[in-house]
Design a protein around this motif. Sequence first.
Motif, PDB file in Angstrom:
ATOM      1  N   PRO A 111       4.963   6.742 -15.504  1.00 16.32           N
ATOM      2  CA  PRO A 111       5.195   8.901 -14.458  1.00 16.32           C
ATOM      3  C   PRO A 111       3.804   8.535 -14.027  1.00 16.32           C
ATOM      4  CG  PRO A 111       3.960   9.415 -16.571  1.00 16.32           C
ATOM      5  CD  PRO A 111       4.035   7.641 -16.533  1.00 16.32           C
ATOM      6  N   VAL A 112       4.494   8.327 -12.198  1.00 15.74           N
ATOM      7  CA  VAL A 112       2.798   8.677 -11.588  1.00 15.74           C
ATOM      8  C   VAL A 112       3.334   9.802 -10.134  1.00 15.74           C
ATOM      9  CG1 VAL A 112       3.855   5.773 -11.111  1.00 15.74           C
ATOM     10  CG2 VAL A 112       4.579   7.640  -9.589  1.00 15.74           C
ATOM     11  N   TYR A 113       1.894  10.177  -9.724  1.00 17.11           N
ATOM     12  CA  TYR A 113       1.921  10.635  -8.358  1.00 17.11           C
ATOM     13  C   TYR A 113       2.063   9.723  -7.122  1.00 17.11           C
ATOM     14  CZ  TYR A 113       1.813  15.510 -10.328  1.00 17.11           C
ATOM     15  OH  TYR A 113       2.035  16.573 -11.391  1.00 17.11           O
ATOM     16  N   GLU A 114       2.506   9.918  -6.067  1.00 11.61           N
ATOM     17  CA  GLU A 114       2.330   8.300  -5.174  1.00 11.61           C
ATOM     18  C   GLU A 114       2.227   9.340  -3.588  1.00 11.61           C
ATOM     19  OE1 GLU A 114       5.460   5.220  -4.767  1.00 11.61           O
ATOM     20  OE2 GLU A 114       6.536   7.098  -6.480  1.00 11.61           O
ATOM     21  N   TYR A 115       1.924   8.749  -3.256  1.00  8.81           N
ATOM     22  CA  TYR A 115       1.822   8.431  -1.365  1.00  8.81           C
ATOM     23  C   TYR A 115       1.781   8.156  -0.589  1.00  8.81           C
ATOM     24  CZ  TYR A 115      -3.059   9.056  -1.397  1.00  8.81           C
ATOM     25  OH  TYR A 115      -4.750   8.651  -1.297  1.00  8.81           O
ATOM     26  N   MET A 116       2.092   7.474   0.365  1.00  5.71           N
ATOM     27  CA  MET A 116       1.881   6.152   1.212  1.00  5.71           C
ATOM     28  C   MET A 116       0.438   6.619   2.191  1.00  5.71           C
ATOM     29  SD  MET A 116       4.833   4.268   0.113  1.00  5.71           S
ATOM     30  CE  MET A 116       4.516   2.879   1.451  1.00  5.71           C
ATOM     31  N   ALA A 117      -0.155   5.019   1.966  1.00  2.21           N
ATOM     32  CA  ALA A 117      -0.759   4.779   2.751  1.00  2.21           C
ATOM     33  C   ALA A 117      -1.202   4.047   4.234  1.00  2.21           C
ATOM     34  CB  ALA A 117      -2.858   5.037   1.993  1.00  2.21           C
ATOM     35  N   GLY A 118      -0.440   4.375   4.701  1.00  2.00           N
ATOM     36  CA  GLY A 118      -0.072   3.369   5.979  1.00  2.00           C
ATOM     37  C   GLY A 118       0.834   2.011   5.106  1.00  2.00           C
ATOM     38  N   VAL A 164      -5.273   4.419 -12.155  1.00  2.00           N
ATOM     39  CA  VAL A 164      -5.134   4.299 -10.873  1.00  2.00           C
ATOM     40  C   VAL A 164      -4.604   3.474 -10.434  1.00  2.00           C
ATOM     41  CG1 VAL A 164      -5.977   4.218  -8.872  1.00  2.00           C
ATOM     42  CG2 VAL A 164      -7.028   6.555 -10.071  1.00  2.00           C
ATOM     43  N   HIS A 165      -3.541   3.416  -9.634  1.00  2.00           N
ATOM     44  CA  HIS A 165      -3.121   1.404  -8.948  1.00  2.00           C
ATOM     45  C   HIS A 165      -4.074   0.948  -8.656  1.00  2.00           C
ATOM     46  CE1 HIS A 165      -0.380  -0.801  -7.342  1.00  2.00           C
ATOM     47  NE2 HIS A 165      -0.208  -1.308  -8.272  1.00  2.00           N
ATOM     48  N   PHE A 166      -5.070   0.629  -8.679  1.00  2.00           N
ATOM     49  CA  PHE A 166      -5.752   0.019  -7.972  1.00  2.00           C
ATOM     50  C   PHE A 166      -5.194  -1.393  -7.284  1.00  2.00           C
ATOM     51  CE2 PHE A 166     -10.270  -1.886  -6.231  1.00  2.00           C
ATOM     52  CZ  PHE A 166     -10.728  -0.266  -5.864  1.00  2.00           C
ATOM     53  N   THR A 167      -4.634  -2.073  -7.238  1.00  2.00           N
ATOM     54  CA  THR A 167      -3.488  -2.598  -6.665  1.00  2.00           C
ATOM     55  C   THR A 167      -3.477  -2.032  -4.792  1.00  2.00           C
ATOM     56  OG1 THR A 167      -3.038  -4.485  -8.329  1.00  2.00           O
ATOM     57  CG2 THR A 167      -2.110  -4.470  -5.798  1.00  2.00           C
ATOM     58  N   GLY A 168      -2.902  -1.191  -5.043  1.00  2.00           N
ATOM     59  CA  GLY A 168      -2.096  -0.814  -3.494  1.00  2.00           C
ATOM     60  C   GLY A 168      -3.132  -0.259  -2.773  1.00  2.00           C
ATOM     61  N   ILE A 169      -4.276   0.462  -3.253  1.00  2.00           N
ATOM     62  CA  ILE A 169      -5.964   0.924  -2.479  1.00  2.00           C
ATOM     63  C   ILE A 169      -6.845  -0.466  -2.438  1.00  2.00           C
ATOM     64  CG2 ILE A 169      -8.144   1.984  -2.583  1.00  2.00           C
ATOM     65  CD1 ILE A 169      -6.785   3.637  -5.757  1.00  2.00           C
ATOM     66  N   TRP A 170      -6.524  -1.262  -2.877  1.00  2.00           N
ATOM     67  CA  TRP A 170      -6.886  -2.713  -2.603  1.00  2.00           C
ATOM     68  C   TRP A 170      -6.476  -3.537  -0.867  1.00  2.00           C
ATOM     69  CZ3 TRP A 170     -12.063  -4.389  -3.573  1.00  2.00           C
ATOM     70  CH2 TRP A 170     -12.434  -5.399  -3.891  1.00  2.00           C
TER      71      TRP A 170
END
Length: 115
Positions: free
Chosen positions: A27-34, A47-53
Amino acid sequence: MVDDVEEEFEITRAKYSTSLDVRGYIPVYEYMAGTQPIMWDRETGFVHFTGIWKCLGNSKADIVRVVDSNPELGVTKIRGGFLKIQGTWMPFEHAKTLCRRTAWRIRDKLVPLFG
């Protein structure tokens, strides 16, 4: 003079199926960064670090070196289920510390996550 542009983020809630979590889903909270989804687990805080990376322009393969050289990060790797959640997940505090060291360039995109 360049005006500071405040970016607005729409944070949503979702659940993604995976057999690699004892709950059967994340279960997540999410938003788009680009073009990259930034997600964190609503229950565990991971935290899903792959998305940040990837938002930093790095490849997924590069994250392996970071994780392998920092075993204290306590990561969980999701390699099955919904494609969007696959990758490296780590505890909130470790993700925040790592972002302070590596993600200065996208700090404005991480405000909804880390404040």
